[in-house]
Scaffold this active site. Structure first.
Site, PDB file in Angstrom:
ATOM      1  N   CYS B 113       4.023  -3.969   0.607  1.00  0.00           N
ATOM      2  CA  CYS B 113       2.655  -3.811   0.123  1.00  0.00           C
ATOM      3  C   CYS B 113       2.588  -3.982  -1.391  1.00  0.00           C
ATOM      4  O   CYS B 113       1.585  -4.439  -1.927  1.00  0.00           O
ATOM      5  CB  CYS B 113       2.085  -2.466   0.561  1.00  0.00           C
ATOM      6  SG  CYS B 113       3.040  -1.075   0.030  1.00  0.00           S
ATOM      7  N   HIS B 431       2.081   3.859  -1.053  1.00  0.00           N
ATOM      8  CA  HIS B 431       1.435   2.630  -0.589  1.00  0.00           C
ATOM      9  C   HIS B 431       0.657   1.982  -1.728  1.00  0.00           C
ATOM     10  O   HIS B 431      -0.050   2.649  -2.472  1.00  0.00           O
ATOM     11  CB  HIS B 431       0.491   2.977   0.566  1.00  0.00           C
ATOM     12  CG  HIS B 431      -0.098   1.793   1.237  1.00  0.00           C
ATOM     13  ND1 HIS B 431       0.642   0.685   1.596  1.00  0.00           N
ATOM     14  CD2 HIS B 431      -1.374   1.522   1.604  1.00  0.00           C
ATOM     15  CE1 HIS B 431      -0.148  -0.203   2.157  1.00  0.00           C
ATOM     16  NE2 HIS B 431      -1.375   0.285   2.168  1.00  0.00           N
TER      17      HIS B 431
END
Lengths: 893, 483
Positions: B113, B431
């Site tokens: 990510c 994230h």
């Protein structure tokens, strides 16, 4: 319902218990003695007195006996008037019941013996063991004097015993004449004392309701009939019909014709309807009858017998033909000030969404435009103006490429053209003028849409010139199947429920045409089903059956094939047993469709009956776990809803059962459950159903979610319910990327704001008493189409959404004067209260507000006039109601 | 000659005489006089159908005073427009992108990510895209190593993919090449790739691109990346002890926003970041001394990258720990007071113009509205046009960019165009997500393969202070003024 009279009465239950309790006690004597000590002097005296009477009654001297018995009777009679406690004399006489009984056996037949029998009969009220029916036994042996003189409780107890005795005797095939005689006395007593439910119950037990007609009078016939009609819902056939027949007779007897007419319509008995017309002399009242007939949506031809004067007859027929519906609806709209057309954007209200609104797509999406077409059609239904279709290209918003019609793709254009019919709904003249130019289009889809539009605009309206038939007939044999479907469906919608033979002659050949494609045949079957809805017409049934048998194996797997059994089922809508012969034939069908057909037929035949056995049957079908991917459970689930929607209790039960199916059922059941819920609560957004559907609308299975979204629209249809509107708005952002679901959300939004909130889809009307068969048929077709959303609604047959037009009705109360011109009067509108079997004159509505007509009525609302100045000609204030001036009215100073 | 009444729309024409000896066409002509509907468009309802021109009156059983109904209009028949509308469903996939309004997402290939969000942010720079399109497939300059070349090509291809698709793209090729070039991104942990620091990824990719996109042809050292992202700093290095002072210049690709207890706003953090202390050998003292370095911006980039220094190495836990402190950042950033005096002078004129412009806009909002609607129309017709191919259009923008380069002035005012956020407690975990402003002004949150539309006001809420996503790298685009 009264179960057993002697159990419901609080006073009589206790002493019996005491009596049975006493027997096992070891030493009754001492207990009695003890009790004696507790008694007051007065009571003790009474007790001794009674004991003396008992002793004397067994005396050899007849004179003494007589005096004793008569005094005993006197004591009992004077005391039974008290309701709250066990009458003292009865209590004190209890120990002597056995003695008196055995003495009675030894007596010679005489008046005295009868007198004693009377007394024993009363004593048995508290003494006799359950099931002995001694009270009845001694009553029959007694003097048969005035039954009421022994008090109300005695009569009730007796009635209960009669019911038991009657069923016993019927089993033994013994004579019941003596019982009937007694029944007559009891009924007379009950009817005189405001206990109509008890009288009706007793008569139903002894199957002798005809007796009722003799005993009703002006003061109690309304309550009696109310009880009869509401209990009919819970009776098994054919008892319900006979009960309603009695109610009809009573209403007719007291010239309460509108109510009689309603029962005639419920029974679907045209003979009765005719009789109502012939027996009522008043033209104005006949006009009111015509309004009631028009709301029910059945076609009915008046003849000279029913109305002698030709001009009057024409005026009446015009009302039945619904020609003034559009006018009334627009009056309502103007009064509520909602004439301003609304655009789909006004409905979507994207500005209320958090930034999630679709990213201002610069390219038209055919799917979204189609959705907008439908939303526009539903929202502006019947108003004759909108912002997409009726505006000319010059005035429409800047930048748009001419006509909205051409912003739709291929078959989408058909729905767009047809939407004109929806916008001009019920206004045949304007609608046809609007649609006319599209007949000349060289685009087949546009022409097809125009044909369908003609059907829509004529829906529920009859016209002497039969423009729909004249216009559409020429297109039935066209090459292009979309044009054919347009014309066929148009005819089906325009002539739904008319049983028009011309249509049958034109449509049945198509079913047998080997060259006709499947979709044409499917829609022909539906159209015929609609025209002949609930008629049990043999010929049409045959034609559809043959069409079904002719289908090839591969055709039977097609999603549209489901419409053929449905067309067949519609013929038997609500006709219960009449379906049996056809159901037998359907057993010979190809295996692929056999079970499906069976379920569809059964669900249609018992639709709106509330038959619990059928509901159980469907539930049983749904409990099976299928291996082969059969689809018949879909119609079975819908069947639960169709059958159970008849009355509130069954409806609530069905909702709970459906919850179970949701948890344990497989996918093909789960996707039908939201649709079933939608049908059960159509246009009646109950909060718990709303929540269930909201939950399901986020289901992982898209088909379940789509069905739930559509059903959210259905339960809120025409209500403008803010909560559902909010839910749908959030769903529109939640599903902004999934075109199929978004389409469903849009359609649902269109439903919720249908007719800007002036319409209802509920097939039940007249205080939820009558079921309009065409309305139900339209809904059922739509729901069956929704069982395979992807192939039909999201495919190229999205115009099945227009079948909902059959169920669309203004949810209004419009009062008119004697010249049928709108008349504004104050009315109270509130939540309806169930007053069946209640004592006195209870209020029929609660939490009411006073408005001036015309007013909107929500589901479960009831209206009553707030002025004495006028008398309504219909007891149920719904739809069009004619008001007559009250001759006794005096203006208050 | 029976007389009938004819109903047409809402009108009723009583007493129309029918000459039953003549054909119905004559009757229709009669009606034409009354209604203006041409006979061929008239549909007259009689028993059992429509009156045909050659029908026989006698068979129709007309009655005196019968009501007939005529349907028909003189309206023009609606014609389909010459050019039908183009529907989104019909478009090939690459053109649906325009319709959707944002580009595709990127699949997560296992803790990638950080890479996805970096690429989404960089992808939003059209100039970078066009520079990459120019990049030759084969002809790499000699001073560039093979892996850098491959990474550049992979970047170009990935950007193209993103533009072409509506559905999420799997950046397989890019991921492989990136790992080859920078093996540290290929670190494995328990058999799977480890989460990495997005800032590191960002810096490395930009570095590679700057190497590759140095155009060798022109003699001038035209460095596209430097031109776009490079920030010239001039620093005064001052030693308090010795009184020595020297001037240094350097070019950096991002400004650092240092976060300390006093910093509540981006501006403060930037000021903080431009001041630093360093220890170096002092020639006059003959030993190492503490020097104060005070930097000022001397040259502005087109795209100003700001990194929030949220991570610091925490020895005890042996990981990059995160500062969760809330630091607000604006949608519109003015860095005038961070500039050097020379630059300020240069900026004065354009800034004045910008202020004037704003004033005009505020005064004439109505007019502006009109022009914007025209704009959107133009856009629409663009979108509806036949497929021009994205390459061509981007070339056009490139030409524009080059042409406008000459006569465009920076103002020191910047608009937020992309935010790379991090959620979690350390740089190597949690994230990363990119929040990118699209050309149509809408914000899209690229959460790997899932693009989610967002509101502009929510973008500034990513300023930290909790466990929600917080800005890690912000990219601002210069507001320019034509001269």
């Amino acid at each position: 319902m009264e179960s057993e009279p002697n159990n419901t009465a609080s006073g009589s239950g206790n002493p019996k218990e005491e009596a049975t309790l006493k027997v096992p006690s070891k030493d009754p004597k001492t207990k009695d003695d003890k009790k004696d000590e507790d008694l007051s002097e007065e009571d003790l005296a009474l007790k001794q007195q009674l004991e003396l009477y008992v002793e004397r009654a067994q005396d050899a001297d007849l004179g003494l006996q007589k005096v004793a018995l008569e005094s005993m009777r006197q004591e009992i009679r004077t005391s039974t008037s008290s309701m709250t406690s066990v009458p003292k004399p009865l209590k004190f006489l209890r120990p002597h019941y056995g003695t008196l009984k055995s003495y009675y056996e030894t007596m010679a037949d005489s008046d005295l013996k009868k007198l004693l029998a009377d007394i024993l009969s009363v004593l048995a009220l508290t003494m006799s063991a359950e099931g002995d029916r001694e009270s009845l036994k001694y009553r029959l042996l007694g003097s048969e004097g005035d039954i009421g003189s022994w008090g109300h409780e005695y009569v009730r107890n007796l009635a209960g015993e009669i019911a038991q005795e009657y069923s016993k005797r019927v089993n033994e095939e013994a004579t019941v004449d003596d019982l009937i005689e007694l029944v007559e006395q009891i009924v007379a007593f009950h009817m005189k004392h405001n206990a109509e439910p008890e009288a009706v119950d007793l008569l139903m037990e002894v199957e002798f309701l005809d007796l009722l007609v003799k005993h009703v009078d002006k003061t109690n016939y309304k309550r009696t009939c109310l009880y009869l009609t509401s209990s009919a819902r819970y009776l098994p056939g054919p008892d319900d019909v006979s009960v309603l027949d009695i109610a009809y007779t009573i209403y007719s007897k007291f010239e309460e014709f509108p109510s009689a007419l309603q029962i005639a319509l419920y029974l679907d008995n045209m003979q009765h309807v005719k009789q109502v017309f012939t027996s009522c002399p008043d033209l104005l009242r006949k006009k009111q009858f015509c309004y009631i007939l028009a709301r029910q949506g059945i076609s009915f031809e008046l003849d000279e017998e029913m109305c002698a004067d030709e001009e009057d007859r024409e005026a009446l027929q015009e009302i039945i033909n619904n020609t003034k519906l559009s006018e009334g609806y627009l009056t309502l709209a103007r009064d509520i000030e909602v004439m301003e057309p609304k655009s789909p954007e006004d409905i979507y209200k994207a500005h209320l969404l958090d930034g999630r609104a679709s990213a201002g797509a610069s390219v038209d999406s055919a799917r979204q435009n189609l959705a907008a077409t439908f939303v526009n059609a539903f929202v502006n239904a019947g108003f004759g103006q909108d912002k997409l279709m009726t505006v000319t290209s010059e005035t429409s918003g800047g930048g748009s490429l001419g006509n909205w019609l051409f912003k739709n793709k291929e078959h989408g254009k058909a729905s767009a053209a047809a939407s004109l019919g929806m916008i001009d709904l019920w206004d045949v003249d304007t609608g046809l003028a609007q649609l006319d130019k599209y007949f000349h289009s060289n685009d087949n889809h546009v022409t097809a849409g125009a044909l369908l539009g003609v059907g829509i605009v004529n829906c529920g309206i009859k016209n002497d010139c039969d423009p729909a038939l004249a216009l559409l007939a020429d297109y039935l044999d066209k090459e292009d199947s979309s044009i054919r479907i347009g014309a066929i469906t148009g005819l089906g919608l325009a002539y739904a429920g008319t049983q028009n033979e011309q249509i049958r002659d034109k449509l049945t050949p198509i079913l047998g045409d080997p060259k006709a494609p499947l979709d044409v045949i499917a829609f022909t079957a539906i159209a015929l089903g609609l025209v002949y809805v609930g008629s049990c017409n043999e010929e049409v049934a045959q034609a559809i059956i043959f069409a079904l048998m002719d289908r090839s194996e591969s055709d039977l797997g097609e999603p549209l094939t489901r419409l053929l059994p449905l067309g067949l089922g519609l013929l038997y809508l609500g006709k219960q047993d009449s379906v049996e012969a056809t159901a037998e034939v359907s057993k010979t069908f190809n295996e692929k469709i056999r079970k499906y057909c069976d379920m569809t037929l059964l669900s249609c035949a018992y639709a709106g009956t509330g038959n619990v056995l059928k509901v159980q049957h469907f539930l049983g079908q749904c409990a099976q776990h299928l291996e082969k991917g059969e689809t018949f459970q879909g119609p079975a689930v819908l069947g639960i809803a169709m059958v159970a929607m008849a009355e509130e209790l069954g409806l609530d039960m069905a909702i709970r059962s459906l919850e179970h199916l949701l948890q344990y059922g497989e996918q093909n059941i789960r996707k039908a459950v939201p649709l079933a819920l939608g049908l059960l609560c159509i246009s009646n957004p109950k909060v718990h159903v709303m929540d269930t559907l909201s939950r399901l609308s986020h289901d992982a299975d898209t088909e379940v979610a789509m069905a739930a979204v559509i059903s959210l629209g259905l339960i809120g249809a025409g209500t403008n319910n803010a909560r559902i509107a909010g839910m749908l708005r959030n769903l529109s952002s939640y599903y902004y990327k999934e075109a199929n679901l978004l389409f469903c959300v849009r359609i649902a939004q269109g439903f919720v704001h249908m007719g800007k909130g002036l319409l209802t889809l509920a097939p039940y009307h007249s205080e939820r008493f009558l079921l309009s068969p065409t309305a139900l048929a339209g809904l059922v077709v739509l729901l069956h189409a929704c069982l395979d959303m992807k192939a039909i609604i999201l495919g190229k047959y999205h115009y099945v959404l227009y079948f909902v037009v059959l169920a669309m009705q203004p949810r209004m109360l419009l009062t008119v004067d004697e010249n049928l011109k709108p008349l504004a009067v104050p009315v109270r509108v509130g939540q309806a209260v169930d007053v069946v079997g209640q004592a006195g004159r209870p209020k029929t509505i609660t939490g009411f507000q006073t408005h001036s007509t015309p007013v909107l009525l929500a589901a479960g609302d009831r209206a009553e006039l707030a002025t004495e100045k006028y008398i309504p000609l219909s007891p149920i204030l719904e739809g069009f109601v004619i008001l007559k001036e009250n001759p006794d009215y005096r203006e208050e100073a | 000659m029976p007389t009938v009444s004819v109903k047409w729309q809402k009108e009723l024409y009583p007493a129309v005489e029918i000459d039953t000896t003549q054909s119905p066409y004559v009757f229709k002509c009669q009606l034409y006089d009354l209604t203006g509907v041409p006979p061929e468009r008239q549909k007259i309802m009689v028993k059992g159908g429509i009156l045909k021109d050659d029908s026989d009156w006698s068979k129709l059983g007309l009655k005196e005073g019968q009501k007939l109904m005529m349907v028909g209009t003189a309206d023009v028949i609606a014609k389909a427009p010459e050019k039908g509308p183009v529907f989104m469903e019909d478009l090939p996939e690459e053109e649906q992108v325009v319709a959707v309004g944002h580009s595709a997402g990127l699949f997560n290939l296992g803790n990638t990510c950080y890479m996805n969000s970096t690429m989404q942010c960089l992808h939003s720079v059209p100039e970078l895209k066009s520079a990459l399109t120019e990049y030759p497939q084969s002809g790499r300059s000699n001073d560039l190593d093979q892996s850098s070349h491959l990474l550049t090509v992979a970047t170009r291809d990935l950007f193209n993919e993103l533009d072409k698709n509506v559905k999420p793209v799997a950046p397989m090729q890019f991921w492989m090449v990136l790992r080859k070039k920078y093996p540290q991104f290929g670190q494995l942990h328990n058999g799977s790739f480890m989460q990495q620091d997005a800032e590191e990824c960002w810096t490395q990719i930009l570095y590679t691109l700057s190497q590759a996109l140095r155009s060798p042809s022109t003699s001038a050292n035209l460095d596209t990346v430097k031109e776009l992202f490079g920030i010239d700093l001039v620093s005064r290095v001052h030693c308090a002890e010795s009184g020595e002072e020297s001037m240094e210049t350097e070019t950096v690709y991002s400004l650092k926003c240092h976060i300390s207890h006093e910093v509540n706003h981006l501006h403060e953090g930037l000021k903080h970041g431009l001041k630093s202390e360093l220890e170096k050998a002092s020639p006059s003292l003959g030993r190492s001394a503490v020097y104060l370095k005070d930097s000022r911006i001397n040259g502005l980039p087109k795209y100003l990258t700001i990194q929030f220094v949220r991570f610091f190495w925490k020895r005890e836990s042996n990981q990059k720990a995160k500062i969760l402190r809330k630091v607000d950042y604006p949608l519109e950033l003015d860095i005038f007071d961070l500039c050097s005096d020379d630059l300020r002078k240069n900026l004065e004129a354009p800034r004045q113009m910008l202020r004037d412009e704003d004033g005009r806009k505020a005064g004439l909002k109505l007019k502006q509205k009109n022009t914007s609607s025209v704009d959107s129309d133009v856009k629409m017709s663009d979108a509806e046009g036949p497929s021009t191919g994205s390459g061509e259009s981007s070339k056009a923008t490139l030409g524009e960019a080059v042409a406008s380069d000459k006569n465009v002035q920076l103002t020191g005012v910047y608009d937020l165009v992309a935010v790379l956020t991090h959620k979690g407690r350390s740089a190597d975990s949690g994230h990363y997500v990119a929040w990118v402003k699209q050309e149509n002004g809408k914000w899209i949150q690229f959460d790997d393969d899932n693009p989610i539309p967002q509101r502009e006001e929510d973008i500034t809420k990513l300023s930290g202070g909790g466990d929600w996503h917080m800005a890690y790298i912000c990219m601002y685009k210069a507001r320019t003024i034509p001269m």
